[in-house]
Design a protein around this motif. Structure first.
Motif, PDB file in Angstrom:
ATOM      1  N   VAL A 532       0.846  -1.195   0.000  1.00 46.09           N
ATOM      2  CA  VAL A 532       0.000   0.000   0.000  1.00 46.09           C
ATOM      3  C   VAL A 532       0.876   1.236   0.000  1.00 46.09           C
ATOM      4  O   VAL A 532       0.680   2.166  -0.791  1.00 46.09           O
ATOM      5  CB  VAL A 532      -0.927  -0.008   1.233  1.00 46.09           C
ATOM      6  N   ILE A 533       1.857   1.208   0.862  1.00 47.66           N
ATOM      7  CA  ILE A 533       2.737   2.373   0.958  1.00 47.66           C
ATOM      8  C   ILE A 533       3.454   2.595  -0.364  1.00 47.66           C
ATOM      9  O   ILE A 533       3.506   3.701  -0.884  1.00 47.66           O
ATOM     10  CB  ILE A 533       3.762   2.177   2.097  1.00 47.66           C
ATOM     11  N   ASP A 534       3.954   1.514  -0.905  1.00 45.58           N
ATOM     12  CA  ASP A 534       4.698   1.641  -2.154  1.00 45.58           C
ATOM     13  C   ASP A 534       3.823   2.189  -3.262  1.00 45.58           C
ATOM     14  O   ASP A 534       4.228   3.093  -3.998  1.00 45.58           O
ATOM     15  CB  ASP A 534       5.262   0.278  -2.570  1.00 45.58           C
ATOM     16  N   THR A 535       2.638   1.645  -3.363  1.00 45.10           N
ATOM     17  CA  THR A 535       1.758   2.098  -4.439  1.00 45.10           C
ATOM     18  C   THR A 535       1.390   3.563  -4.237  1.00 45.10           C
ATOM     19  O   THR A 535       1.468   4.362  -5.177  1.00 45.10           O
ATOM     20  CB  THR A 535       0.468   1.249  -4.472  1.00 45.10           C
ATOM     21  N   ALA A 536       1.012   3.886  -3.012  1.00 48.45           N
ATOM     22  CA  ALA A 536       0.625   5.272  -2.743  1.00 48.45           C
ATOM     23  C   ALA A 536       1.804   6.201  -2.987  1.00 48.45           C
ATOM     24  O   ALA A 536       1.651   7.283  -3.555  1.00 48.45           O
ATOM     25  CB  ALA A 536       0.143   5.409  -1.307  1.00 48.45           C
ATOM     26  N   TYR A 537       2.963   5.735  -2.594  1.00 51.46           N
ATOM     27  CA  TYR A 537       4.169   6.549  -2.766  1.00 51.46           C
ATOM     28  C   TYR A 537       4.460   6.798  -4.244  1.00 51.46           C
ATOM     29  O   TYR A 537       4.682   7.916  -4.676  1.00 51.46           O
ATOM     30  CB  TYR A 537       5.334   5.807  -2.101  1.00 51.46           C
ATOM     31  N   ARG A 538       4.393   5.715  -4.997  1.00 50.64           N
ATOM     32  CA  ARG A 538       4.652   5.855  -6.434  1.00 50.64           C
ATOM     33  C   ARG A 538       3.650   6.799  -7.072  1.00 50.64           C
ATOM     34  O   ARG A 538       4.008   7.685  -7.842  1.00 50.64           O
ATOM     35  CB  ARG A 538       4.570   4.485  -7.102  1.00 50.64           C
ATOM     36  N   GLU A 539       2.407   6.593  -6.688  1.00 49.92           N
ATOM     37  CA  GLU A 539       1.345   7.344  -7.334  1.00 49.92           C
ATOM     38  C   GLU A 539       1.450   8.830  -6.995  1.00 49.92           C
ATOM     39  O   GLU A 539       1.458   9.675  -7.894  1.00 49.92           O
ATOM     40  CB  GLU A 539      -0.015   6.760  -6.897  1.00 49.92           C
ATOM     41  N   THR A 540       1.561   9.142  -5.717  1.00 50.08           N
ATOM     42  CA  THR A 540       1.599  10.559  -5.350  1.00 50.08           C
ATOM     43  C   THR A 540       2.853  11.222  -5.895  1.00 50.08           C
ATOM     44  O   THR A 540       2.799  12.350  -6.384  1.00 50.08           O
ATOM     45  CB  THR A 540       1.555  10.738  -3.820  1.00 50.08           C
ATOM     46  N   SER A 541       3.967  10.518  -5.814  1.00 49.85           N
ATOM     47  CA  SER A 541       5.203  11.116  -6.308  1.00 49.85           C
ATOM     48  C   SER A 541       5.109  11.374  -7.798  1.00 49.85           C
ATOM     49  O   SER A 541       5.571  12.403  -8.302  1.00 49.85           O
ATOM     50  CB  SER A 541       6.389  10.202  -6.019  1.00 49.85           C
ATOM     51  N   ARG A 542       4.487  10.442  -8.471  1.00 49.90           N
ATOM     52  CA  ARG A 542       4.353  10.609  -9.916  1.00 49.90           C
ATOM     53  C   ARG A 542       3.507  11.848 -10.210  1.00 49.90           C
ATOM     54  O   ARG A 542       3.847  12.663 -11.067  1.00 49.90           O
ATOM     55  CB  ARG A 542       3.704   9.371 -10.521  1.00 49.90           C
ATOM     56  N   ILE A 543       2.416  11.985  -9.459  1.00 48.30           N
ATOM     57  CA  ILE A 543       1.543  13.136  -9.687  1.00 48.30           C
ATOM     58  C   ILE A 543       2.306  14.433  -9.435  1.00 48.30           C
ATOM     59  O   ILE A 543       2.275  15.356 -10.241  1.00 48.30           O
ATOM     60  CB  ILE A 543       0.299  13.048  -8.770  1.00 48.30           C
ATOM     61  N   LEU A 544       3.040  14.437  -8.330  1.00 50.41           N
ATOM     62  CA  LEU A 544       3.776  15.659  -8.001  1.00 50.41           C
ATOM     63  C   LEU A 544       4.803  15.980  -9.082  1.00 50.41           C
ATOM     64  O   LEU A 544       4.897  17.117  -9.549  1.00 50.41           O
ATOM     65  CB  LEU A 544       4.476  15.501  -6.645  1.00 50.41           C
ATOM     66  N   LEU A 545       5.557  14.969  -9.478  1.00 54.73           N
ATOM     67  CA  LEU A 545       6.591  15.232 -10.484  1.00 54.73           C
ATOM     68  C   LEU A 545       5.950  15.667 -11.790  1.00 54.73           C
ATOM     69  O   LEU A 545       6.474  16.544 -12.479  1.00 54.73           O
ATOM     70  CB  LEU A 545       7.465  13.989 -10.684  1.00 54.73           C
ATOM     71  N   ASP A 546       4.811  15.070 -12.096  1.00 53.67           N
ATOM     72  CA  ASP A 546       4.095  15.486 -13.297  1.00 53.67           C
ATOM     73  C   ASP A 546       3.745  16.955 -13.223  1.00 53.67           C
ATOM     74  O   ASP A 546       3.955  17.713 -14.177  1.00 53.67           O
ATOM     75  CB  ASP A 546       2.801  14.668 -13.444  1.00 53.67           C
ATOM     76  N   ILE A 547       3.220  17.334 -12.070  1.00 53.78           N
ATOM     77  CA  ILE A 547       2.814  18.734 -11.910  1.00 53.78           C
ATOM     78  C   ILE A 547       4.027  19.641 -12.030  1.00 53.78           C
ATOM     79  O   ILE A 547       4.004  20.651 -12.723  1.00 53.78           O
ATOM     80  CB  ILE A 547       2.123  18.929 -10.546  1.00 53.78           C
ATOM     81  N   LEU A 548       5.105  19.220 -11.383  1.00 52.93           N
ATOM     82  CA  LEU A 548       6.310  20.054 -11.433  1.00 52.93           C
ATOM     83  C   LEU A 548       6.836  20.165 -12.851  1.00 52.93           C
ATOM     84  O   LEU A 548       7.282  21.213 -13.284  1.00 52.93           O
ATOM     85  CB  LEU A 548       7.394  19.468 -10.529  1.00 52.93           C
ATOM     86  N   HIS A 549       6.770  19.064 -13.565  1.00 58.06           N
ATOM     87  CA  HIS A 549       7.348  19.068 -14.904  1.00 58.06           C
ATOM     88  C   HIS A 549       6.472  19.805 -15.890  1.00 58.06           C
ATOM     89  O   HIS A 549       6.960  20.523 -16.751  1.00 58.06           O
ATOM     90  CB  HIS A 549       7.576  17.640 -15.390  1.00 58.06           C
ATOM     91  N   THR A 550       5.156  19.609 -15.769  1.00 56.18           N
ATOM     92  CA  THR A 550       4.289  20.200 -16.777  1.00 56.18           C
ATOM     93  C   THR A 550       3.851  21.608 -16.370  1.00 56.18           C
ATOM     94  O   THR A 550       4.134  22.576 -17.059  1.00 56.18           O
ATOM     95  CB  THR A 550       3.057  19.319 -17.007  1.00 56.18           C
ATOM     96  N   LYS A 551       3.216  21.693 -15.216  1.00 53.57           N
ATOM     97  CA  LYS A 551       2.650  22.985 -14.847  1.00 53.57           C
ATOM     98  C   LYS A 551       3.743  23.973 -14.458  1.00 53.57           C
ATOM     99  O   LYS A 551       3.677  25.142 -14.788  1.00 53.57           O
ATOM    100  CB  LYS A 551       1.682  22.780 -13.679  1.00 53.57           C
TER     101      LYS A 551
END
Lengths: 913, 456
Positions: A532-551
């Motif tokens: 659970v932790i791993d999945t949540a970690y991957r998912e949230t980190s991905r979202i954040l990095l996406d936001i940082l990279h795109t927005k």
């Protein structure tokens, strides 16, 4: 088969066969024949006719079949038989029954059937199994199980009973019910005993009913009351009525004591901190011992009760503490239920006047056996209470978790259950945290702490931290770090990135797991949490990095940093220098920021920088460093790059300062490059001009050229070193790492590594201070050389112009038909030329020689220092600066130290240089 | 836009290689033959403004001035797809169209005659730039227009723009074949004098070597002009990549050549290029790494200047700049340098520090190359003097016989005497001497001896 006399052995045999095969009389003749043949064959068992042995074997077999109740019953019945002397040939009968029980034809037949067979002469009522349901029996009394205990899976006797039924129960080797009242329970037997306890309770209760239902036959009562045989071995006879009353009274007292209330004779002694029996009351020592054992329960109960009562209203205890109390409370309720059942029985015994000794009711010994399990539980709980005092939150959970390390499965499951209850609030907070980023932790119980005073720009770095003491033991440090990161990331997305779009982490985790929520969190230490932790970690980190990279265009900012603060945009920097040069040559105090900003604008517009994102361009700014006396514009000028929002988290003020330092260094180096190209250009143009008219300058100019080419080489190699060994390599690595980064922390870390590497390799760290000073001196010398050369050029140009004028005058005069020159003029010209040659030239030549000499000394010194430097990568620089070994040949010391350092590197790296 | 460069192409050869050069630049920047930016090239971070300027209508116009005394080559250009690329006002063809007749003197004299018109064009171009960096001149030294008019232009540019750089791409004649231009040695010598005295940097394009490379390395039996010219355009475009794709270093012409040229007269650079293919399809099976490229660049067979080995002189590199393009791992650069140093693959001057400079340059995304890594070497090597010695030798042969001088005597410069020739020979000889001196450690005090000699 009616002709067979029912009383004759044959008749009995026939009816036996009928019974066993459960067929009609007429259908059993083949079996009957067979039985007759077998009986007639006179075969005798080869075993010794030892009744005791056989009885034991039967009991063992029953136990093996997990019918401990039956085994106990068998033991009782057997004992009764022995004492009654009704049956003579007991061994033979037993042997028969024993063999029948595992006859080849009827492997399924139960010993109970045998028992029934054996009890053929006895009233049939008594042959029922212990669980024989008597219609009309009152429900609640029938079973001590709490209602719904099975399904809720709550704690308590029943729940354990239920839980353990599924456990593979180790087979007990013996069941010593007939040997002693308080069987020493080995862990292996514990499970069997536990089950037995439930059965026994049920049995004893149902057995109590039986007198009402029974036909009054004496044997009816004896069969079930066999369970109470323990008392028989204690007391010599059932007719001893002098103790009867007192045992009942004692039982009553004990039940009070169970609830922590003082009884009539057993009272709490505050001095001894235990329940003591009134000395004056005549109680046999054996009972005193038993009572002492039993009163322990009361003491434990009090301890737990006190804790619960004192804490249940204590809000400071927090949710976890409350859960703990609730768990304790629940256990106590279970315990009360047991007490109530016991109480009811005592009451009933009394009401019915069943004598204690008759074996139907409770006895102290029975109580000891039955209370064994609750005692263990309360003991454990009391231990927990002791350890958990003053603890709260995750720490409390950790303590509870530490009690999981027990070999006793029942205690283990008790602790596990408590842990589940205790950790529930933690899981809930955690769920809130990793899915929503909310930290609902009013009691500081969670292991993530938030500092509300921290502003947004430091949110990532400072706002959240781990409360190390609150990390439950079943969560590893890495997991805790990740959990912290997940929630932090969500908060960062929400608060700093201002992205309110719903996160789908939960859904992702759910689909990835395909498990219901409850399951996720009751399993504490196994892999599912990690998942659970791993999945949540991957998912949230991905979202954040996406936001940082795109927005927020993080990569673009990173590139911009490199282009502008690390001078990567060469054409822009060059042009900026072109434009700034006149201003920067002035003293620093005369600089005006707005002028420089204007120049910056011009430079941006004129170069390829103009194609950059306007958002990036407007962030570039000029910054003037602190002016110290004597500084010129070059010393204080700096470019700046404004960052805000989430990007700030990577480009913190600290890293900005590092960037500025690097900029300052690169800017200086660049200025040298710039200066030297200016020198070179002047040399080229002036060379063409001067030599025609002032040929004696040739030697001097040549020296200048040689020196400046040496400088150009030095600076260029320095610059190449910076480009390749420092910037490009570090950048390459950074780029790779940033692309691979799974979360923002990694990005920040690799960015920091990047900056640190540059700082170190650009001689900006403390270790290289001397080198940097040396380098600055070299830079200063280059500037000095430039000004000396410029003075020389000015003078030479003057001379050139004078000579040209002289020549022109000759020409003019000649054209006018006069003498070209008068003697006076010629004399004047000659002295001036001689003066120029002797005074100026020699002076300048010696001045140049000084500069040249000190320059070379400094460079050699610099190389020496480089070779002695600990940072191996700086040797790249020395390698570049002296590629063709020019300085080697001139400086023997350099040779030696270089070879030493080479040897050192070779030894260190263990390979060929 | 700062640091602009104006290109002058003179004569048949100059215009031909110039045309190839512009073709190449257009391709690399994604500019169509009409000067319009291709759709795929709108988002470039390349610097087009160094060599082009933008007209009012988005056209990219080369900062090029096309000069010739005869219309043939320029007409070819004007009939090619690239006709509309150039600013028609920047094309100057002599009105009589007779050419210079392969005569330096004639070219020089005609240059003088048309200078006003030509300098109108050049001044206009110079005024049109923010801060002119300098001029690039494409010409050959053997013919008439390129050498004669080229020489004149170099001198004049030096007078007019004393602070501007003059870089030339000078094509040296093929020594292997007998030239139909009999006065070639005179032309060469006279041009060499100007190149020595007035140019800041001369990139020597030796037709001898180019032909040899075409035959030996590219297996073309009779290489055509266009094949040779494509080699030349590759060199020209690659040597300017760092200007067109700015990075941390080498972003301007002066920075590029300042490190290559330590003393004003030793400014004749030779070039090397690898891997060599004229045809992009003929992909080489070799793996190319930075080390491979740098090592191959040091091999004489890849040099585009044919120099004779002279036993008694230890010829050596004064400086080297390798411009490496393609997918390069920057960490490899250091390793390659180390290897070269260990193996002593390059011999350097004994009188000062010298090393191989490496510039990593971006490659145009619009031009597909079969090679992962390619490299151009710009080197200042003392053995280039052998080229001048050869030139002197041929001149001496001719001069001894006083052959073919009538043509020259017709022009003003040579009417009274042939001092100019003698003077030129002296200058070139001095150049050769200086190159020889640069192979010795006492070069540091070379000027002093000369000055001392001069005084005594």
């Amino acid at each position: 088969m009616s002709k067979v006399d029912m009383k004759s052995p044959a008749g009995l045999l026939h009816s036996l066969v009928c019974r066993i095969t459960e067929k009609k009389e007429d259908d059993v003749s083949p079996h009957f024949q067979y039985a007759l043949r077998v009986l007639g064959s006179h075969f005798t068992p080869s075993v010794e006719s030892d009744e005791f042995q056989l009885a034991e074997r039967i009991k063992r077999k029953l136990v093996k079949q997990r019918r401990e109740g039956d085994a106990a019953r068998f033991a009782e019945l057997h004992r009764k038989l022995q004492s009654n002397n009704v049956v003579k040939n007991r061994w033979a009968i037993l042997y028969l029954l024993y063999n029948l029980s595992h006859g080849p034809d009827r492997p399924g037949i139960k010993i109970t059937a045998g028992e029934a067979l054996f009890g053929q002469g006895l009233p049939t009522d008594a042959t029922s199994t212990p669980f024989y349901h008597v219609p009309g029996m009152p429900g609640p009394l029938r079973t001590p199980m709490p209602p719904g205990g099975d399904t809720t899976g709550s704690s308590g006797i029943s729940s354990i009973h239920t839980a353990d039924r599924s456990d593979p129960t180790p087979t007990p080797q013996s069941f010593p019910a007939s040997y002693g009242p308080t069987p020493g329970i080995t862990p292996a037997q514990a499970a069997a005993q536990r089950q037995a306890l439930g059965n026994r309770l049920a049995l004893s209760l149902s057995s109590r009913q039986q007198p009402h239902l029974g036909n009054g036959d004496m044997s009816v009562a004896t069969v079930p009351s066999g369970r109470g045989t323990a008392s028989l071995s204690l007391r010599p006879g059932a007719d001893n009525t002098s103790f009867e009353l007192s045992e009942a009274a004692l039982l009553r007292d004990v039940l009070f004591v169970f609830q922590g209330i003082n009884g009539k004779i057993i009272k709490m002694s505050s001095t001894a901190d235990r329940f003591v029996i009134d000395r004056k009351v005549g109680v046999p020592q054996a009972w005193r011992d038993l009572l002492g054992k039993l009163s322990e329960l009361g003491w434990l109960h009090n301890k737990i009760r006190k804790f619960v009562d004192s804490k249940i209203s204590d809000r400071a205890l927090g949710l976890v503490g409350q859960s703990f109390c609730a768990a304790l409370q629940h256990e106590l309720t279970e315990y009360y239920r047991l007490v109530a059942v016991l109480d009811a029985q005592v009451q009933q015994d009394q009401d019915l006047g069943v004598s204690v000794g008759s074996g139907g009711g409770l006895t102290l010994r029975r109580l000891v056996v039955w209370s064994y399990e609750p005692l263990q539980r309360l003991k454990t709980l009391a231990c927990l209470v002791d350890s958990c005092k003053g603890k709260k939150g995750g720490a409390l959970a950790s303590v509870v978790h530490s009690y999981m390390q027990t070999g006793d499965p029942s205690l283990r499951s008790l602790v596990k259950h408590t842990l589940n209850v205790v950790s529930q609030p933690i899981w809930e907070i955690m769920e809130q945290w990793i899915y929503e980023g909310d930290l609902e932790d009013n009691y500081q119980e969670y292991f993530v702490a938030s500092d509300p005073t921290v502003k947004e720009d430091r949110l990532w770095h400072d706002k959240y931290s781990l409360r190390k003491s609150m990390i439950p033991a079943f969560i590893t440090r890495e997991q805790a770090d990740k959990i912290l990161l997940i929630g932090k990331t969500i908060n960062f997305i929400r608060q700093v990135c201002r992205d309110r779009s719903p996160l789908k982490t939960k859904a992702v985790v759910k689909t990835g797991e395909a498990e219901e929520e409850g399951d996720l969190f009751t399993r504490d230490v196994d892999g599912s949490l990690q998942q659970v932790i791993d999945t949540a970690y991957r998912e949230t980190s991905r979202i954040l990095l996406d936001i940082l990279h795109t927005k927020y265009k993080f990569m673009d900012h990173l590139k911009a940093m490199r282009r502008y603060l690390l001078l990567g945009q060469g054409d822009f920097i060059r042009h900026l220098m072109d434009l700034l040069e006149p201003d920067l040559n002035k003293p620093a105090s005369t600089l005006y920021l707005h002028n420089l900003t204007g120049i910056l604008e011009t430079a941006i517009r004129a170069t390829n920088a103009q194609f950059d994102d306007p958002d990036i361009l407007k962030r570039i700014d000029v910054r003037l460093l602190e002016v110290s006396p004597g500084d010129c514009g070059w010393d204080v000028f700096s470019l700046d790059y404004h960052v805000d929002g989430p990007i700030n988290t990577v480009f913190t003020p600290e890293t900005k300062i590092q960037y500025l330092r690097v900029f300052n260094f690169l800017w200086r180096a660049k200025r040298m490059e710039y200066t030297l190209t200016e020198i070179w250009k002047d040399q080229m143009t002036i060379h063409k001009l001067l030599l025609k008219t002032v040929p004696e300058l040739a030697s001097l100019l040549h020296r200048c050229h040689i020196l400046s080419s040496e400088m150009v080489h030095f600076i260029n190699q320095m610059q190449y070193y910076i480009t390749f060994e420092v910037l490009e390599c570090s950048w390459d690595e950074l780029w790779k790492k940033v692309k691979e980064s799974p979360d923002l922390d990694h990005v920040i870390a690799s960015h920091q590594v990047f900056l640190d590497a540059i700082i170190q390799h650009c001689l900006l760290d403390d270790e290289s201070r001397e080198l940097l000073t040396q380098l600055r001196t070299i830079f200063d010398l280059i500037i000095k050389f430039q000004s000396a050369e410029n003075t020389m050029y000015k003078k030479a140009e003057e001379e050139m112009n004078l000579r040209l004028r002289f020549l022109r005058r000759i020409q003019e005069n000649t054209e006018k038909g006069k003498w070209g020159v008068t003697e006076l003029d010629e004399e004047e010209e000659k002295t001036r030329m001689e003066e120029f040659r002797d005074k100026f030239l020699s002076k300048t030549t010696s001045q140049l020689r000084v500069i040249s000499q000190s320059y070379q000394d400094m460079v050699q010194n610099f190389l020496l220092m480089l070779n002695e430097h600990t940072d191996a990568s700086l040797r790249f620089l020395s390698f570049r600066l002296d590629f063709n070994g020019h300085y080697h040949q001139r400086e023997p010391k350099l040779n030696r130290s270089l070879s030493v350092s080479y040897a050192r590197t070779r030894r260190r790296s263990g390979k060929d240089p | 836009m700062p640091r602009e460069i104006i290109t002058l192409q003179l004569g048949q050869c100059g215009n031909q290689i110039g045309m190839e050069f512009w073709k190449q630049l257009c391709m690399e920047h994604g500019i169509s033959p009409e000067g319009i930016l291709e759709d795929y090239a709108t988002e470039g971070t390349d610097r087009k403004d160094v060599f082009f300027y933008q007209a009012d209508d988005e056209h990219y116009i080369p900062r090029a001035v096309l000069l010739d005394l005869e219309p043939r080559v320029i007409n070819t250009i004007l009939n090619s797809p690239y006709a509309n690329l150039y600013n028609p006002e920047n094309i100057y063809m002599s009105t009589h169209g007779g050419g210079a007749g392969n005569n330096w003197a004639s070219g020089y004299a005609q240059g003088e005659k048309v200078q006003e018109e030509v300098f109108d064009i050049i001044d206009r171009e110079a005024d049109g730039s923010d801060s002119l960096e300098g001029f690039v001149i494409c010409h050959s030294i053997a013919g008439g227009t390129g050498s004669g008019m080229g020489s004149y232009m170099v001198e004049k540019l030096n007078d007019r723009f004393p602070k501007k750089l003059i870089q030339t791409y000078s094509v040296f004649p093929n020594q292997d074949e007998i030239s139909d231009v009999v006065v070639q040695p005179y032309n060469s010598l006279l041009t060499l004098k100007r190149l020595t005295q007035n140019a800041d940097c001369v990139v020597v394009l030796d037709n001898t070597a180019l032909n040899r490379i075409a035959v030996d390395r590219l297996h073309i039996q009779n290489p055509s002009f266009s094949q040779i010219n494509s080699l030349v355009s590759t060199i020209m475009s690659t040597s300017t990549t760092t200007l067109r794709y700015p990075g941390y270093m080498n972003n301007d012409l002066i920075g590029l050549i300042a490190s290559l040229i330590p003393t004003p007269r030793l400014h004749f650079l030779m070039t090397g290029y690898t891997p060599l293919t004229t045809d992009q399809k003929a992909a080489s099976v070799r793996k190319t790494t930075v080390l491979d490229v740098m090592r191959r660049l040091l091999q004489p067979k890849n040099m585009m200047v044919s120099t004779d080995r002279i036993r008694h002189i230890n010829h050596c590199f004064i400086s080297i700049l390798n411009i490496i393009q393609g997918e390069v791992d920057p960490t490899q650069v250091h390793k390659s340098l180390q290897r070269i140093r260990e193996r002593k693959l390059a011999q350097f001057i004994p009188w000062g520090p010298a090393s191989i400079q490496v510039a990593l340059s971006r490659k145009s995304p619009y031009v597909q190359s079969a090679h992962r890594v390619s490299g151009l070497m710009l080197a200042n090597h003392t053995s280039i003097s052998s080229l001048f010695e050869r030139c002197l030798k041929q001149y001496d042969k001719l001069r001894k016989r006083e052959a073919f001088l009538e043509q020259f005597r017709k022009e003003n410069m040579f009417k009274e005497n042939l001092d100019e020739l003698d003077n030129s020979r002296e200058v070139v000889q001095q150049l050769v001497d200086e190159y020889h001196a640069a192979t010795r450690p006492d070069y540091i005090s070379w000027g002093a001896q000369e000055a001392a000699e001069g005084r005594s």
